[in-house]
Write a protein that holds these residues in place. Structure first.
Motif, PDB file in Angstrom:
ATOM      1  N   ASP A  70       0.838  -1.204   0.000  1.00  0.00           N
ATOM      2  CA  ASP A  70       0.000   0.000   0.000  1.00  0.00           C
ATOM      3  C   ASP A  70       0.873   1.255   0.000  1.00  0.00           C
ATOM      4  OD1 ASP A  70      -2.567   1.297   0.069  1.00  0.00           O
ATOM      5  OD2 ASP A  70      -2.150   1.796   2.172  1.00  0.00           O
ATOM      6  N   LEU A  71       1.936   1.263   0.799  1.00  0.00           N
ATOM      7  CA  LEU A  71       2.856   2.408   0.817  1.00  0.00           C
ATOM      8  C   LEU A  71       3.541   2.592  -0.535  1.00  0.00           C
ATOM      9  CD1 LEU A  71       4.486   1.997   4.330  1.00  0.00           C
ATOM     10  CD2 LEU A  71       3.033   3.887   3.567  1.00  0.00           C
ATOM     11  N   ARG A  82       2.339   1.739  -3.446  1.00  0.00           N
ATOM     12  CA  ARG A  82       1.323   2.267  -4.352  1.00  0.00           C
ATOM     13  C   ARG A  82       1.131   3.764  -4.128  1.00  0.00           C
ATOM     14  NH1 ARG A  82      -3.417   3.775  -3.392  1.00  0.00           N
ATOM     15  NH2 ARG A  82      -3.559   2.709  -1.392  1.00  0.00           N
ATOM     16  N   GLN A  83       1.076   4.182  -2.869  1.00  0.00           N
ATOM     17  CA  GLN A  83       0.900   5.606  -2.571  1.00  0.00           C
ATOM     18  C   GLN A  83       2.080   6.434  -3.058  1.00  0.00           C
ATOM     19  OE1 GLN A  83       0.073   5.943   1.619  1.00  0.00           O
ATOM     20  NE2 GLN A  83      -1.878   4.849   1.457  1.00  0.00           N
ATOM     21  N   GLU A 100       1.677   6.868  -6.757  1.00  0.00           N
ATOM     22  CA  GLU A 100       0.634   7.850  -7.036  1.00  0.00           C
ATOM     23  C   GLU A 100       1.128   9.278  -6.799  1.00  0.00           C
ATOM     24  OE1 GLU A 100      -2.740   6.807  -4.659  1.00  0.00           O
ATOM     25  OE2 GLU A 100      -3.215   5.030  -5.854  1.00  0.00           O
ATOM     26  N   LEU A 101       1.849   9.486  -5.702  1.00  0.00           N
ATOM     27  CA  LEU A 101       2.378  10.830  -5.421  1.00  0.00           C
ATOM     28  C   LEU A 101       3.399  11.255  -6.458  1.00  0.00           C
ATOM     29  CD1 LEU A 101       2.800  10.706  -1.550  1.00  0.00           C
ATOM     30  CD2 LEU A 101       1.256  12.181  -2.846  1.00  0.00           C
TER      31      LEU A 101
END
Length: 82
Positions: free
Chosen positions: A14-15, A17-18, A21-22
């Motif tokens: 999840d980290l 992926r974030q 995205e950022l």
């Protein structure tokens, strides 16, 4: 292979992926090159400086000794000082 709890690997994924995205959002956002609405506020003894593409100061508005407006030409010669 070491036993890693599933929730930790999910959190790492999840980290990751974030972060992707950022990074993508940062690359998509255009530079802020214009003020479309609202005031520009310079407080204290500061000034608003306009610098050309070569880094040469072209206009200064604000406190600079007793002067509040100064303008330089392309050669760097002071042409207006009020």
């Amino acid at each position: 292979m070491a036993m890693v709890p599933r929730d930790i690997t999910d959190r790492i994924k999840d980290l990751e992926r974030q972060v992707r995205e950022l990074t993508g959002a940062a690359n998509r956002t255009p530079a802020q090159t214009a003020i479309k609405t609202g005031p520009v506020v310079v407080s204290g003894p500061g000034s608003l400086d306009v610098v050309d593409g070569t880094g040469r100061l072209r206009v200064r508005i604000g406190v600079q000794g007793a002067k509040t407006l100064q303008v330089w030409d392309a050669a760097g010669v002071l042409v207006l000082s009020q």
